[in-house]
Design a protein around this motif. Structure first.
Motif, PDB file in Angstrom:
ATOM      1  N   MET A   5     102.058 114.110  47.475  1.00 55.65           N
ATOM      2  CA  MET A   5     102.141 115.204  48.421  1.00 55.65           C
ATOM      3  C   MET A   5     101.861 114.716  49.836  1.00 55.65           C
ATOM      4  N   GLY A   6     100.896 113.785  49.979  1.00 53.83           N
ATOM      5  CA  GLY A   6     100.546 113.279  51.298  1.00 53.83           C
ATOM      6  C   GLY A   6     101.704 112.543  51.943  1.00 53.83           C
ATOM      7  N   VAL A   7     102.389 111.656  51.120  1.00 53.20           N
ATOM      8  CA  VAL A   7     103.529 110.935  51.643  1.00 53.20           C
ATOM      9  C   VAL A   7     104.643 111.911  51.991  1.00 53.20           C
ATOM     10  N   GLY A   8     104.851 112.926  51.134  1.00 53.64           N
ATOM     11  CA  GLY A   8     105.896 113.907  51.377  1.00 53.64           C
ATOM     12  C   GLY A   8     105.714 114.634  52.688  1.00 53.64           C
ATOM     13  N   LEU A   9     104.476 114.985  53.037  1.00 53.59           N
ATOM     14  CA  LEU A   9     104.218 115.700  54.281  1.00 53.59           C
ATOM     15  C   LEU A   9     104.641 114.870  55.480  1.00 53.59           C
ATOM     16  N   LEU A  10     104.328 113.586  55.470  1.00 52.71           N
ATOM     17  CA  LEU A  10     104.697 112.723  56.586  1.00 52.71           C
ATOM     18  C   LEU A  10     106.207 112.503  56.659  1.00 52.71           C
ATOM     19  N   HIS A  13     108.040 116.164  57.609  1.00 50.37           N
ATOM     20  CA  HIS A  13     107.606 116.939  58.772  1.00 50.37           C
ATOM     21  C   HIS A  13     107.557 116.032  59.988  1.00 50.37           C
ATOM     22  N   ARG A  14     108.662 115.969  60.734  1.00 48.21           N
ATOM     23  CA  ARG A  14     108.760 115.051  61.878  1.00 48.21           C
ATOM     24  C   ARG A  14     107.711 115.349  62.943  1.00 48.21           C
ATOM     25  N   ASP A  15     107.518 116.617  63.288  1.00 44.69           N
ATOM     26  CA  ASP A  15     106.580 116.960  64.350  1.00 44.69           C
ATOM     27  C   ASP A  15     105.146 116.598  63.972  1.00 44.69           C
ATOM     28  N   PHE A  16     104.789 116.847  62.700  1.00 46.84           N
ATOM     29  CA  PHE A  16     103.448 116.440  62.272  1.00 46.84           C
ATOM     30  C   PHE A  16     103.315 114.929  62.315  1.00 46.84           C
ATOM     31  N   ARG A  17     104.369 114.216  61.953  1.00 51.94           N
ATOM     32  CA  ARG A  17     104.320 112.756  61.979  1.00 51.94           C
ATOM     33  C   ARG A  17     104.074 112.251  63.397  1.00 51.94           C
ATOM     34  N   ALA A 138     102.140 124.791  57.745  1.00 52.31           N
ATOM     35  CA  ALA A 138     101.920 125.973  56.922  1.00 52.31           C
ATOM     36  C   ALA A 138     100.487 125.937  56.378  1.00 52.31           C
ATOM     37  N   PRO A 139      99.893 127.094  56.057  1.00 53.53           N
ATOM     38  CA  PRO A 139      98.509 127.122  55.572  1.00 53.53           C
ATOM     39  C   PRO A 139      98.264 126.210  54.381  1.00 53.53           C
ATOM     40  N   GLU A 140      99.231 126.124  53.457  1.00 51.25           N
ATOM     41  CA  GLU A 140      99.031 125.286  52.274  1.00 51.25           C
ATOM     42  C   GLU A 140      99.050 123.796  52.604  1.00 51.25           C
ATOM     43  N   ASP A 141      99.615 123.423  53.755  1.00 53.66           N
ATOM     44  CA  ASP A 141      99.653 122.016  54.172  1.00 53.66           C
ATOM     45  C   ASP A 141      98.477 121.627  55.066  1.00 53.66           C
ATOM     46  N   GLN A 142      97.722 122.608  55.534  1.00 57.73           N
ATOM     47  CA  GLN A 142      96.664 122.303  56.501  1.00 57.73           C
ATOM     48  C   GLN A 142      95.539 121.437  55.940  1.00 57.73           C
ATOM     49  N   PRO A 143      95.023 121.683  54.706  1.00 55.36           N
ATOM     50  CA  PRO A 143      93.993 120.771  54.193  1.00 55.36           C
ATOM     51  C   PRO A 143      94.474 119.330  54.109  1.00 55.36           C
ATOM     52  N   GLU A 144      95.711 119.141  53.623  1.00 58.75           N
ATOM     53  CA  GLU A 144      96.268 117.790  53.539  1.00 58.75           C
ATOM     54  C   GLU A 144      96.468 117.197  54.926  1.00 58.75           C
ATOM     55  N   GLY A 145      96.948 118.017  55.852  1.00 63.50           N
ATOM     56  CA  GLY A 145      97.144 117.532  57.209  1.00 63.50           C
ATOM     57  C   GLY A 145      95.843 117.113  57.860  1.00 63.50           C
ATOM     58  N   ASN A 146      94.795 117.910  57.668  1.00 64.93           N
ATOM     59  CA  ASN A 146      93.488 117.544  58.218  1.00 64.93           C
ATOM     60  C   ASN A 146      92.968 116.256  57.607  1.00 64.93           C
ATOM     61  N   ALA A 147      93.145 116.113  56.294  1.00 67.86           N
ATOM     62  CA  ALA A 147      92.688 114.888  55.636  1.00 67.86           C
ATOM     63  C   ALA A 147      93.448 113.673  56.173  1.00 67.86           C
ATOM     64  N   LYS A 148      94.771 113.843  56.361  1.00 71.44           N
ATOM     65  CA  LYS A 148      95.563 112.748  56.925  1.00 71.44           C
ATOM     66  C   LYS A 148      95.082 112.372  58.319  1.00 71.44           C
ATOM     67  N   LEU A 149      94.889 113.374  59.154  1.00 74.09           N
ATOM     68  CA  LEU A 149      94.489 113.115  60.541  1.00 74.09           C
ATOM     69  C   LEU A 149      93.110 112.487  60.622  1.00 74.09           C
ATOM     70  N   HIS A 150      92.157 113.015  59.856  1.00 81.82           N
ATOM     71  CA  HIS A 150      90.808 112.454  59.891  1.00 81.82           C
ATOM     72  C   HIS A 150      90.775 111.057  59.269  1.00 81.82           C
ATOM     73  N   VAL A 337      86.532 117.158  57.685  1.00 85.84           N
ATOM     74  CA  VAL A 337      87.765 117.574  57.017  1.00 85.84           C
ATOM     75  C   VAL A 337      87.588 118.958  56.392  1.00 85.84           C
ATOM     76  N   ILE A 338      86.473 119.145  55.684  1.00 80.14           N
ATOM     77  CA  ILE A 338      86.203 120.437  55.040  1.00 80.14           C
ATOM     78  C   ILE A 338      86.054 121.533  56.090  1.00 80.14           C
ATOM     79  N   LYS A 339      85.318 121.247  57.137  1.00 81.39           N
ATOM     80  CA  LYS A 339      85.069 122.243  58.182  1.00 81.39           C
ATOM     81  C   LYS A 339      86.352 122.633  58.900  1.00 81.39           C
ATOM     82  N   ALA A 340      87.190 121.645  59.246  1.00 82.12           N
ATOM     83  CA  ALA A 340      88.420 121.937  59.981  1.00 82.12           C
ATOM     84  C   ALA A 340      89.360 122.808  59.152  1.00 82.12           C
ATOM     85  N   SER A 341      89.533 122.483  57.879  1.00 83.49           N
ATOM     86  CA  SER A 341      90.405 123.273  57.017  1.00 83.49           C
ATOM     87  C   SER A 341      89.873 124.691  56.858  1.00 83.49           C
TER      88      SER A 341
END
Length: 436
Positions: A5-10, A13-17, A138-150, A337-341
């Motif tokens: 899922m983490g690889v898929g998000l990157l 999602h060009r803008d997130f990348r 999207a809300p369902e991608d935010q925890p993964e996105g935060n984990a990726k960024l952190h 990560v937990i706090k941001a999500s």
């Protein structure tokens, strides 16, 4: 599964990348600054321990001065242009340091001024960035996105810390500022390439309230909610202790442990690898034991190892610093990560900028105080005693979490906070009778 899922998000999602690349580059530059600036002050300008503390405090002082109104301003504006302007300003300011050194105008006062100005740019950038991320995920991608960024931010921090020390050893700490400026230029280019365009803020709603009223609304949001209040108070106390020892750790390692600049950067980088581990394991551990319990595990259980840091000595004793710093870094990043999500899902979107600024005003506002405290303690006592006092505050701060709703819960709330209910406590956040 989570890795796919983490690889898929990157990939999808060009803008997130692009945001991910730009933010990672910025974190690399910030970590170079965290080591290079004190090294310039100590090794090039022969600054005192107190002056180094003042320099460290200056980078965070803007949060205390302008943090609250910036949150209201960011909620009135589109977030990406704010981030672009902040990155451009930081790029230009960091170029001033090597230029001043070559022309003979570099001094501690100039370093302090640049730290204040780049710190001001960081206030705008971080506030806008925290409010911008939910608009592209999207809300369902935010925890993964935060984990990726952190996680990537921690990896960039490790590389930056090591690079700063290495550059300082080989070419001089001043030249590390060229690398720092380049990272902000790269971040600027990445942000400029994002295709998503935020809608313009409606003037009828954005400008109908006075600035002070909007600032007050953000403060009431934090003060009136038990979850947000707890996390904010904990962040303030924790940052006071963390910055207390981090502001003098370079001086401690150079003067007390007798390390060379290159070794200082390498040791701090090794300790910071815990941040990557924390980011990679957060979601799995939180999913297994609950987000509130994971917060306690990371922020209290790992924080105890901070007490290894002041026992550091030359030779094998360096492992104490590496181990203590590793555990603290892992706990801090995982907790973030937990706090941001949680905040991105819990807070009404139209108030997210004000929440970020209000929480940061208290969280980051204690950082300059911690830096000054560390510098003062290092002057009044010897550096090792100052490190003992400040590192002891790291696990003590986590007691705020224990004696709060978090200490009695399995999970943090997972549903958005009702807009007009400051006392809301989500029922699913009560202690669960069984563990999954």
């Amino acid at each position: 599964m989570s890795q796919e899922m983490g690889v898929g998000l990157l990939r999808r999602h060009r803008d997130f990348r692009l945001l991910w690349c730009g933010e990672t580059a910025g974190k690399f530059g910030a970590s170079v600054t965290a080591v290079a600036m004190p090294l310039i002050a100590v090794s090039t300008l022969h600054a005192s321990t107190l002056e180094v503390g003042v320099l460290s405090a200056s980078a965070w002082l803007p949060w205390l001065v302008i943090g609250l109104p910036v949150g209201a301003w960011v909620d009135r504006m589109r977030r990406r242009p704010v981030m672009l302007a902040a990155a451009a300003v930081s790029f230009l300011l960091f170029l001033v340091i090597p230029v001043a050194a070559r022309t003979g105008h570099l001094n501690v006062g100039l370093l302090v001024v640049i730290a204040l100005l780049t710190g001001t740019a960081a206030v705008f950038f971080q506030t806008a960035y925290s409010a911008y991320l939910p608009s592209i995920l999207a809300p369902e991608d935010q925890p993964e996105g935060n984990a990726k960024l952190h996680g990537s931010a921690s990896a960039a921090q490790i590389a930056g810390l090591g690079s700063a020390g290495l550059i300082g050893q080989v070419a001089g700490a001043v030249n590390a500022m060229f690398a720092n400026a380049a990272t902000f230029l790269f971040s600027l280019l990445c942000l400029a390439s994002i295709r998503d365009r935020e809608p313009r803020r409606e003037r009828t709603t954005a400008h109908s309230k006075a600035l002070l009223s909007e600032v007050g609304e953000g403060l009431r949001l934090v003060a009136g909610d038990p979850w947000l209040r707890t996390l904010t108070l904990f962040g303030a106390a924790s940052n006071l202790a963390l910055m207390g020892y981090q502001s003098i750790q370079v001086v401690f390692l150079v003067h007390t442990v007798d390390l060379a600049p290159g070794a200082v950067g390498g040791l701090i980088a090794a300790a910071s690898t815990g941040g990557v581990v924390g980011a990679l394991t957060t979601r799995r551990i939180a999913g297994r034991i609950g987000t509130a319990r994971a917060m306690l595990l990371f922020e209290l259980g790992l924080a105890i190892f901070a007490l290894l840091i002041p026992a550091t000595s030359a030779g094998a004793g360096l492992l104490l610093f590496a181990t203590g710093g590793f555990c603290v870094s892992a706990g801090v990043v995982a907790g973030n990560v937990i706090k941001a999500s949680f905040q991105q899902r819990y807070c009404p979107p139209e108030l997210l900028g004000r929440l970020t600024a209000s929480a940061a005003f208290l969280n980051y506002g204690t950082i300059p105080l911690g830096a000054l405290l560390g510098g003062w303690l290092g002057t009044v006592f010897d550096l090792r005693t100052a490190m003992w006092i400040t590192t002891a505050g790291v696990p003590v701060a986590a007691l705020i979490l224990v004696f709060s709703p978090i200490g009695r819960s399995r999970d943090l709330p997972t549903a958005p906070r009702p807009r007009n209910d400051p006392g809301y406590v989500h029922p699913h956040s009560e202690p669960s009778p069984r563990s999954h």
